[in-house]
Scaffold this motif. Structure first.
Motif, PDB file in Angstrom:
ATOM      1  N   UNK A   1       0.944  -1.150   0.280  1.00  0.00           N
ATOM      2  CA  UNK A   1       0.495  -0.030  -0.268  1.00  0.00           C
ATOM      3  C   UNK A   1       0.790   1.126  -0.103  1.00  0.00           C
ATOM      4  N   UNK A   2       1.888   1.238   0.236  1.00  0.00           N
ATOM      5  CA  UNK A   2       2.503   2.359   0.676  1.00  0.00           C
ATOM      6  C   UNK A   2       3.080   2.588  -0.403  1.00  0.00           C
ATOM      7  N   UNK A   3       3.987   1.624  -1.081  1.00  0.00           N
ATOM      8  CA  UNK A   3       4.639   1.588  -2.901  1.00  0.00           C
ATOM      9  C   UNK A   3       3.178   2.349  -3.312  1.00  0.00           C
ATOM     10  N   UNK A   4       1.878   2.222  -3.125  1.00  0.00           N
ATOM     11  CA  UNK A   4       1.248   2.719  -4.905  1.00  0.00           C
ATOM     12  C   UNK A   4       0.799   3.841  -3.698  1.00  0.00           C
ATOM     13  N   UNK A   5       0.699   4.298  -2.735  1.00  0.00           N
ATOM     14  CA  UNK A   5       0.114   5.202  -2.269  1.00  0.00           C
ATOM     15  C   UNK A   5      -0.936   5.779  -1.452  1.00  0.00           C
ATOM     16  N   UNK A   6      -1.093   3.889  -0.981  1.00  0.00           N
ATOM     17  CA  UNK A   6      -2.748   4.297  -0.605  1.00  0.00           C
ATOM     18  C   UNK A   6      -2.449   3.964   1.066  1.00  0.00           C
ATOM     19  N   UNK A   7      -0.635   4.376   1.719  1.00  0.00           N
ATOM     20  CA  UNK A   7      -1.014   4.639   3.116  1.00  0.00           C
ATOM     21  C   UNK A   7      -0.964   5.308   3.353  1.00  0.00           C
ATOM     22  N   UNK A   8      -1.805   5.969   4.147  1.00  0.00           N
ATOM     23  CA  UNK A   8      -1.737   7.522   5.350  1.00  0.00           C
ATOM     24  C   UNK A   8      -0.720   6.923   6.255  1.00  0.00           C
ATOM     25  N   UNK A   9      -0.904   8.732   7.369  1.00  0.00           N
ATOM     26  CA  UNK A   9       0.138   8.089   8.868  1.00  0.00           C
ATOM     27  C   UNK A   9      -0.989   9.797   9.806  1.00  0.00           C
ATOM     28  N   UNK A  10      -1.815   9.023  10.383  1.00  0.00           N
ATOM     29  CA  UNK A  10      -2.135  10.177  11.180  1.00  0.00           C
ATOM     30  C   UNK A  10      -0.392  10.114  12.850  1.00  0.00           C
ATOM     31  N   UNK A  11      -0.047  11.237  12.516  1.00  0.00           N
ATOM     32  CA  UNK A  11       0.697  11.638  13.681  1.00  0.00           C
ATOM     33  C   UNK A  11       0.000  11.736  14.892  1.00  0.00           C
ATOM     34  N   UNK A  12       0.732  11.130  15.701  1.00  0.00           N
ATOM     35  CA  UNK A  12       0.069  10.820  17.804  1.00  0.00           C
ATOM     36  C   UNK A  12       1.211  11.293  18.263  1.00  0.00           C
ATOM     37  N   UNK A  13       1.309  12.697  18.715  1.00  0.00           N
ATOM     38  CA  UNK A  13       2.205  12.456  19.518  1.00  0.00           C
ATOM     39  C   UNK A  13       1.993  12.859  21.199  1.00  0.00           C
ATOM     40  N   UNK A  14       0.764  12.043  22.190  1.00  0.00           N
ATOM     41  CA  UNK A  14       1.070  11.900  23.372  1.00  0.00           C
ATOM     42  C   UNK A  14       1.137  10.697  23.524  1.00  0.00           C
ATOM     43  N   UNK A  15       0.080  10.128  24.709  1.00  0.00           N
ATOM     44  CA  UNK A  15       0.750   8.796  25.522  1.00  0.00           C
ATOM     45  C   UNK A  15       0.665   7.505  24.099  1.00  0.00           C
TER      46      UNK A  15
END
Length: 238
Positions: free
Chosen positions: A192-206
């Protein structure tokens, strides 16, 4: 929306004869704490992908007081994570386009609505929660002569890792080949990452994980501190 929990593996680093999902944090198992995280934010309909010692998990949750809807699915003791996911495909309602997914070894105060919003805006097949854990070791900085100029005791990592809280579009099932015993991380997410289909939500807490008995002690210490301060568990404070 359904919440899929991958709870069928043996957990080889967790040196115990019980499933890692039944590690006790205070008076609750970690899988119960995990369901509390989702339920507190409005998601209390769970599908458990089971395998190793599934009877222990089922019996534990049947005896546990909760108001959650739980479907127990035998996904085989020897299945890898992607195959387990594929085996519950028909348990996702036809009208649902997305579903949450997670493991049983991580607790975090992830804002699930923000995770879902990020996923829907970018229209990816999968969105993971990216976290920066505390380094297990202290780090050193040096000058040109090789002398230590700075010592940081277990600093937070600068790199992000997969924190294990996902939201998937049902199209992910098309990427899983049932003739192969695939792994979600190595085979599916990589594709999915290679196909541009993997997103990320950055969680900066616990965020803390439970892989070893030492991690279990750590989570119990965190819960004890919360209790002593008269506060709810930190992983429920979104």
């Amino acid at each position: 929306m359904k919440v899929v929990i991958l709870a069928g593996g043996k957990g080889t680093r967790y040196d115990s004869d019980k499933p890692k999902s039944l590690a006790m944090i205070g008076n609750k198992s970690i899988i119960h704490h995990l369901m509390d995280i989702y339920a507190k934010q409005g998601y209390d309909d769970f599908i458990l992908c089971l395998g190793w010692k599934q009877e222990d998990i089922i019996n534990h949750l049947i005896r546990t007081t909760h108001n959650y809807k739980i479907e127990f699915v035998d996904t085989s003791q020897n299945s890898h994570t992607a195959k387990r996911l594929k085996l519950i495909q028909n348990y996702i309602p036809k009208e649902d386009k997305e579903f949450f997914c997670t493991y049983t070894d991580g607790l975090a105060n992830v804002d699930l609505m923000k995770l879902q919003a990020k996923h829907l805006v970018h229209k990816n097949i999968a969105t993971l929660t990216a976290v920066r854990p505390t380094n297990n070791f202290g780090t050193l900085s040096f000058d040109n002569n090789g002398n230590v100029t700075e010592f940081k005791e277990k600093p937070r990592m600068t790199e992000y890792i997969n924190g294990g809280f996902f939201i998937f579009n049902k199209k992910i099932f098309d990427y899983i080949d049932m003739t192969k015993n695939q792994e979600l991380e190595k085979d599916i997410l990589t594709t999915l990452a290679k196909n541009g289909q993997l997103g990320a939500y950055k969680h900066e807490y616990f965020w803390e994980t439970l892989n070893t008995m030492k991690d279990e002690i750590n989570l119990n210490n965190i819960l004890t501190k919360c209790t002593e301060e008269g506060k709810q568990p930190i992983w429920l404070r979104v």
